[in-house]
Structure formats: structure tokens, C-alpha cells
Design an enzyme around this catalytic site. Sequence first.
Site, PDB file in Angstrom:
ATOM      1  N   LYS A  28      40.091  14.839  29.330  1.00 14.64           N
ATOM      2  CA  LYS A  28      39.569  16.030  29.989  1.00 14.64           C
ATOM      3  C   LYS A  28      40.187  16.302  31.361  1.00 14.64           C
ATOM      4  O   LYS A  28      40.254  17.459  31.798  1.00 14.64           O
ATOM      5  CB  LYS A  28      38.053  15.925  30.121  1.00 14.64           C
ATOM      6  N   SER A  84      40.260  10.289  21.840  1.00 20.70           N
ATOM      7  CA  SER A  84      40.144  11.238  22.942  1.00 20.70           C
ATOM      8  C   SER A  84      39.405  10.706  24.158  1.00 20.70           C
ATOM      9  O   SER A  84      39.551  11.258  25.253  1.00 20.70           O
ATOM     10  CB  SER A  84      39.478  12.525  22.458  1.00 20.70           C
TER      11      SER A  84
END
Length: 423
Positions: free
Chosen positions: A65, A323
Site C-alpha cells: 500500500k 500483498s
Amino acid sequence: MTSNASETEQSNTLPVSLEEIERARELLDGVIVPTPLDHSRALGRITGSTVHLKCENLQRAGSFKVRGAYVRMARLSPEERARGVVAASAGNHAQGVALAAAKLGMKARIYMPLGVALPKLQATRDHGAEVVLLGNNVDEALAAAQRYSEETGAVVIHPFDHEDIVAGQGTIGLEILEKDPEVDTIIMGIGGGGLLAGVAVAVKEMARRTGRQIRIIGVQAENAAAYPPSLAADAVVPLTHVSTIADGIAVGRPGQLPFQIIRELVDGVVTVSEDAIANALVFLLERSKMVVEPAGAVGVAALLEGKLEELGISSERTVAVLSGGNIDPMLMLKVIQSGLSAAGRFLTVRIALRDRPGELSTISRIIAETDANVTRVDHTRIGGSLGMGDVFITIDMETRGAEHSEEVLGRLRSAGYQPVVRP
């Protein structure tokens, strides 16, 4: 979804281009860590493919992110920076925004849902952001962030629905192709869709320029899967309820901008169960020595469940994107137990029996003779279905797999007991 004949036209009409992703990478130089590709022999044996793991769980702030957040915030004007930023997140986007704000010298307020994982909450605060706990999910927190922006002028840093966010996440695709230029399938999780959209733009355009075909596959949790109905309807279809251990992708409404890209470029979207996610997390711990959060493990879950084969895909070189690695230790304990249970390696049974000397000893002997290992025993003498002189005994035990669990249950039944398997 994607068709090879129209990919050239699509690349000219999509809201994010390869050139924008390349410029985003220049902005991120020295800010993020180019994460490694880890070769997973264990997954290779299971899938029959050469499998690499893109380890964004090792990224700064623990997930991908920070890439998109930093690119979005670095491109703000001096006047916008002076007003500060506001965001909403269950954890990973919050940490990315907080870290980017600290590096850029900006004020950041982050709205996080009530009940957010404590490690993510504390990490966000440690980066210097102001945290406000509000709402029961990310959508409610995002609405609060929007209201704050309207009242104060703070710039909303959306977790996925902005060109700069998508471009920043797309830099992962460039890194994958540099490390494994022969990859033919890339698989990763989807929440709002920023990561999948960015990687799809980068990889599909690079592949087009070299005359290759690379498939891009998205994965959602079954209980938070807004993309399959949206793609079927060719329009964003929000869910009324989401519930999954994969809080990083627990998004009920696809981003409009990512949806536009994913609809055009992505080759398939599959879903995985909660048990499959838990099993994948345990698999990564045991076989790859990787601490990965549930949202980061869904790509591996799909590979373990044979989801590529269900799509008719035969892959020779596969990359699964891990992720993120921001998992609450308490959730990890629960997920590990769930994963072991799903794999048949952790068995909980409840047995009704007469409350008399020797019963527990007999049951313990039977279990010991099967080489199962008892980890917990609980007696209950009070309950609506219990008669006088009866007792429920609940036993947790470690087993070697599904066949061994069935052997234990069979031996107990042969001895006259009626074990009930508990979740």
C-alpha cells in the site's frame, strides 16, 4: 474480459498508462523496497508449475500500500500538502499513508473501523498519524473521512480509486517482469482493485510490446466477492454484507477506476473459501517460512485449490503476489488452528458419556493407540441435552491429516462412542 485483438486499443483508452507507472517508479526510488521473488518448490510440486512468490509482505509498513499512497501524496501541490490528508483503512492503507506523510512532512488523519487489529492501529500511530476509530467497516470509515475532508479541506487519499494509487501499485508488475521475464500467469488478491488494475496495466502493456501473452488472475474471498457479479453485470455491483478473515480485501464495492481496467485487461477472477485462506496461511508459514496476512495469502489459496485449472489455464511459470504481512498475532492463532483443521491436522470432537470412573481413561487410551496427540480436554456437566449422570467431553487433538483423523474417529465409534466433530 480481455481479448488479444483489442489490447492495443485498450492500452490507449485506459485511465492509467504504462508510462505513468514508470514515472511512479521513479518517484518511489529510495522510498520503497524492491521486494524479492521467492521460488516455492512446494507449490511447484503441487501445481506442476514453476511458482514464485512476490513478497510484498516484506515491504516497508508491511504491505504494497505504501507504493500508491506515496505516489498520490508526492504529487500534491504545496497548497494541498499544507491542508493535510485524510484516509480510511482497516490497516494496510493506513500505514502506507502514515509512512508517506511522515516522509513528506505532512499532517495525516486516518479513520479506522472499530475493532481494527491492534498491531495495525499501533503501527499507524507510530508513524505519526492521528487515528480516529469510527464505523463498523472500511466503507463507514471512508464516509467519515469524506465528511472530514469537506469540513477542513484535507485531501482524501482513497485506498484504490485514483490514477496515482493505481500507478503506484502497478510498479509491482514492473518488478515481477524484471525478475521473471518468462512468467506466463500472475495471480493476486482483490479488494477494491487498485493492485490488480495497476499490475494488469504494467504487465499487459509490457507483454504486448514484446509479443507475449501473460495472464492476470484476481482472487477474492467468497464472503467478500463483489467483482464476479460486477463483471457479469458489466457495472459496479456493491455487496450488502462482507465477512471474511481477509480484512485487507474486505471491500463491498469495487473502485470505479480499477473496475474499468480490470474489466478490460484481467483474464479471470476466482473466489476462495475461508478454510482455503487459512490453509494457505499455514502452508506459507510451514513451507516458505513467510508470515502473511489472510488477504495476502488468497493467491496461494487459489493455487492450492486448483482454481487455475478450473479456468482452463495451464501455467508453466506462475507468480503469486503476497500483498501483505500485517496480521494480528491473536488472529494468527485462530487462523492457524482453522488451517490445521481444514487440512485434517487438528481435530476437535465432542462425546457424550456416562459420568463414571474410567471413561476418560478409556477414551485417552484409544486416542493414544492411534498416535494422535491430545492438546486439550474439557468436561461439561450442565446442558439442556444432558441427563442426570451424563457429561460432555470435548477433546482437541493433533493428527497427521484427514486419513489419520478418520482412523481416530473410527476407533472411537468401534468402541461404542459417538464422537461429533466440532469446527
